[in-house]
Write a protein that holds these residues in place. Structure first.
Motif, mmCIF file in Angstrom:
data_model
loop_
_atom_site.group_PDB
_atom_site.id
_atom_site.type_symbol
_atom_site.label_atom_id
_atom_site.label_comp_id
_atom_site.label_asym_id
_atom_site.label_seq_id
_atom_site.Cartn_x
_atom_site.Cartn_y
_atom_site.Cartn_z
ATOM 1 N N MET A 25 0.827 -1.202 0.000
ATOM 2 C CA MET A 25 0.000 0.000 0.000
ATOM 3 C C MET A 25 0.863 1.254 0.000
ATOM 4 S SD MET A 25 -1.140 2.736 1.966
ATOM 5 C CE MET A 25 -0.425 2.193 3.486
ATOM 6 N N GLN A 26 1.905 1.285 0.813
ATOM 7 C CA GLN A 26 2.756 2.467 0.871
ATOM 8 C C GLN A 26 3.478 2.694 -0.458
ATOM 9 O OE1 GLN A 26 4.958 1.483 4.414
ATOM 10 N NE2 GLN A 26 3.654 2.801 5.661
ATOM 11 N N GLU A 27 3.947 1.619 -1.078
ATOM 12 C CA GLU A 27 4.607 1.743 -2.382
ATOM 13 C C GLU A 27 3.621 2.216 -3.440
ATOM 14 O OE1 GLU A 27 6.290 -2.113 -3.033
ATOM 15 O OE2 GLU A 27 7.980 -1.732 -1.671
ATOM 16 N N ARG A 28 2.423 1.663 -3.427
ATOM 17 C CA ARG A 28 1.402 2.041 -4.417
ATOM 18 C C ARG A 28 0.959 3.486 -4.215
ATOM 19 N NH1 ARG A 28 -0.082 2.363 -9.242
ATOM 20 N NH2 ARG A 28 -2.300 2.331 -9.581
ATOM 21 N N ALA A 29 0.781 3.900 -2.960
ATOM 22 C CA ALA A 29 0.395 5.283 -2.687
ATOM 23 C C ALA A 29 1.478 6.242 -3.171
ATOM 24 C CB ALA A 29 0.140 5.477 -1.192
ATOM 25 N N GLN A 30 2.743 5.875 -2.978
ATOM 26 C CA GLN A 30 3.842 6.728 -3.443
ATOM 27 C C GLN A 30 3.848 6.805 -4.963
ATOM 28 O OE1 GLN A 30 6.045 8.507 -1.347
ATOM 29 N NE2 GLN A 30 6.359 9.541 -3.294
ATOM 30 N N THR A 31 3.587 5.688 -5.634
ATOM 31 C CA THR A 31 3.516 5.671 -7.093
ATOM 32 C C THR A 31 2.392 6.583 -7.586
ATOM 33 O OG1 THR A 31 4.388 3.421 -7.181
ATOM 34 C CG2 THR A 31 3.181 4.182 -9.109
ATOM 35 N N LEU A 32 1.244 6.501 -6.940
ATOM 36 C CA LEU A 32 0.128 7.374 -7.323
ATOM 37 C C LEU A 32 0.494 8.839 -7.099
ATOM 38 C CD1 LEU A 32 -2.831 5.310 -5.833
ATOM 39 C CD2 LEU A 32 -2.412 5.753 -8.259
ATOM 40 N N GLY A 36 1.141 12.083 -10.051
ATOM 41 C CA GLY A 36 0.246 13.232 -10.132
ATOM 42 C C GLY A 36 -1.175 12.951 -9.680
ATOM 43 N N LEU A 37 -1.354 11.916 -8.875
ATOM 44 C CA LEU A 37 -2.692 11.559 -8.393
ATOM 45 C C LEU A 37 -2.723 11.598 -6.859
ATOM 46 C CD1 LEU A 37 -3.199 8.540 -10.805
ATOM 47 C CD2 LEU A 37 -4.238 10.802 -11.012
ATOM 48 N N PRO A 38 -2.499 12.781 -6.282
ATOM 49 C CA PRO A 38 -2.422 12.852 -4.817
ATOM 50 C C PRO A 38 -3.727 12.499 -4.110
ATOM 51 C CG PRO A 38 -2.479 15.055 -5.755
ATOM 52 C CD PRO A 38 -2.327 14.087 -6.901
ATOM 53 N N GLU A 39 -4.873 12.797 -4.713
ATOM 54 C CA GLU A 39 -6.149 12.459 -4.072
ATOM 55 C C GLU A 39 -6.334 10.948 -3.989
ATOM 56 O OE1 GLU A 39 -9.334 14.538 -5.972
ATOM 57 O OE2 GLU A 39 -8.493 16.507 -5.471
ATOM 58 N N GLU A 40 -5.971 10.246 -5.047
ATOM 59 C CA GLU A 40 -6.076 8.793 -5.053
ATOM 60 C C GLU A 40 -5.098 8.185 -4.055
ATOM 61 O OE1 GLU A 40 -6.085 10.715 -7.653
ATOM 62 O OE2 GLU A 40 -7.769 10.137 -8.910
ATOM 63 N N ALA A 41 -3.892 8.746 -3.984
ATOM 64 C CA ALA A 41 -2.893 8.256 -3.022
ATOM 65 C C ALA A 41 -3.397 8.442 -1.596
ATOM 66 C CB ALA A 41 -1.562 8.988 -3.220
ATOM 67 N N ALA A 42 -3.956 9.593 -1.319
ATOM 68 C CA ALA A 42 -4.477 9.864 0.022
ATOM 69 C C ALA A 42 -5.645 8.932 0.359
ATOM 70 C CB ALA A 42 -4.916 11.315 0.129
ATOM 71 N N ALA A 43 -6.506 8.668 -0.614
ATOM 72 C CA ALA A 43 -7.648 7.782 -0.390
ATOM 73 C C ALA A 43 -7.173 6.356 -0.099
ATOM 74 C CB ALA A 43 -8.574 7.790 -1.604
#
Length: 56
Positions: A25-32, A36-43
């Protein structure tokens, strides 16, 4: 297998599985975030933060 041993084995397996999910999850959130997808990463991070994946 005695109940106590089975319960310990299940607990150990769940901790390992959640640990792996948390790392993913942390790796995927960083990739998002980097993509340029900070809202998706935060979600994604928020959703996982509610459960046991981050050690809660």
């Amino acid at each position: 297998m005695p109940y106590k041993d089975a319960k310990h084995l299940k607990s150990t397996f769940q901790r390992e599985l959640c640990s792996e999910a948390g790392v993913w999850m942390q790796e995927r959130a960083q990739t998002l975030w980097d993509g340029g997808l900070p809202e998706e990463a935060a979600a994604l991070y928020s959703e996982f933060a509610r459960g046991p994946a981050l050690g809660k």
